[in-house]
Design a protein around this motif. Structure first.
Motif: not given
Length: 325
Positions: A151, A309-315
């Motif tokens: 990650d 990752d997608s979670k970081t991109k959302t942030t």
């Protein structure tokens, strides 16, 4: 304006004062790499590589790299950078020994986590092999990358002297990184011409190109880049400082953007080139009359192209939305 940076060399972003201070602590004489004003001094790109490696020579422990990471991220955050991907080389962090590399990586990550808590800047790492060190050492670097992929270590690439060997010489290393799930980028089209970009795309099958600006010399290639959606990590201030282009107006980023190529903006090795992300944005606005809408597009392109990752991109997306609301 919040900014995303996809092309930053960690050692190359070291403030000169930081390197001088560390050298003095260790009683290492590298005074010859600085000019009278205390800035890095070099004659051309190849001399720049020597000065870069001399500056890096004082970074000899994980704690040194932790301090370096904090210093670099502090500078980046001051320019409004909210997300950064930096190039890391196990060559400089433990001599490509996997055990040593893990210790360096742990120290860098701890410092990055601290910066995220304090300054709100998110950092991720892209491991790079050094082209002029040769394919065999690149294999060792790729193993370090594969063993620490996850990650935080999210990509693999190649940097250094573009005229040393061919991309296909490093195919094993890129295949190793790909199999470990890492995303791929490669420096090309900076000192090598359009063919160097084609070789990186065709032989190494990368999704991003570091620099890539000399693709402009072949408009068929430019159109191909646009059709493929290949993202260029463009570093205008670096290209101008090293003499590839004489002025900001002469830089091809404007043409590439107008022809539909996905471009992003980065600083490369900011203190070497007397630049910051704020300065890059200001000079591009002056040279091409780019407004806030263009820079918002560049940020969206960088977010889509980011290896995190997608979670970081959302942030990150939430931060961009709040700024552009």
């Amino acid at each position: 304006m919040p900014k995303l940076e996809l092309h930053l060399h960690l050692e190359g972003a070291a403030p000169p004062a930081f390197i001088r201070g560390l050298a003095q602590e260790k009683k290492i004489d590298i005074s010859g790499i600085f000019d009278e004003a205390g800035n890095y001094r070099y004659k051309d790109f190849w001399d720049f590589l020597k000065v870069y490696e001399a500056a890096t020579s004082v970074l000899t422990s994980p704690s040194d790299y932790a301090r370096l990471t904090r210093a670099v991220l502090e500078e980046s955050a001051a320019s409004g950078v909210i997300y950064s991907e930096c190039f890391l080389s196990p060559d400089f962090c433990g001599g490509r020994d996997l055990g040593a590399w893990r210790e360096y990586l742990h120290a860098i990550r701890e410092a990055a986590d601290q910066a995220e808590r304090q300054d709100g800047i998110i950092l991720r790492g892209i491991i790079t092999c050094i082209r002029h060190f040769g394919p065999e050492k690149a294999r060792e670097t790729a193993v370090c990358a594969a063993e620490t992929a996850g990650d935080w270590i999210v990509g693999f690439g190649i940097a250094g002297d573009e005229k040393a060997g061919k991309p296909r010489d490093f195919l094993w290393s890129f295949d190793c990184a790909r199999e470990a799930g890492l995303r791929l980028t490669a420096h090309a089209g900076e000192w090598g011409g359009p063919d160097s970009v084609r070789d990186a795309l065709n032989d190494l099958r990368v999704e991003r190109i570091g620099h890539g600006v000399r693709a402009i010399e072949d408009l068929v290639l430019v159109d191909e880049l646009a059709e493929r959606g290949t993202v260029l990590e463009v570093c205008p201030g670096s290209n101008i400082a090293l003499g590839i282009y004489p002025t900001w107006r002469a830089h091809p980023i404007g043409q590439l953007y107008d022809r539909g190529v996905k471009v992003t903006v980065s600083t490369d090795d900011p203190p070497f080139f007397h630049t910051t992300m704020t300065r890059e944005y200001d000079r591009l606005a002056d040279a091409f009359d780019w407004d806030a809408g263009v820079f918002e597009t560049l940020s969206r392109t960088a977010l889509d192209a980011a290896f995190c990752d997608s979670k970081t991109k959302t942030t990150i997306a939430k931060k961009l939305e709040a700024a552009h609301a």
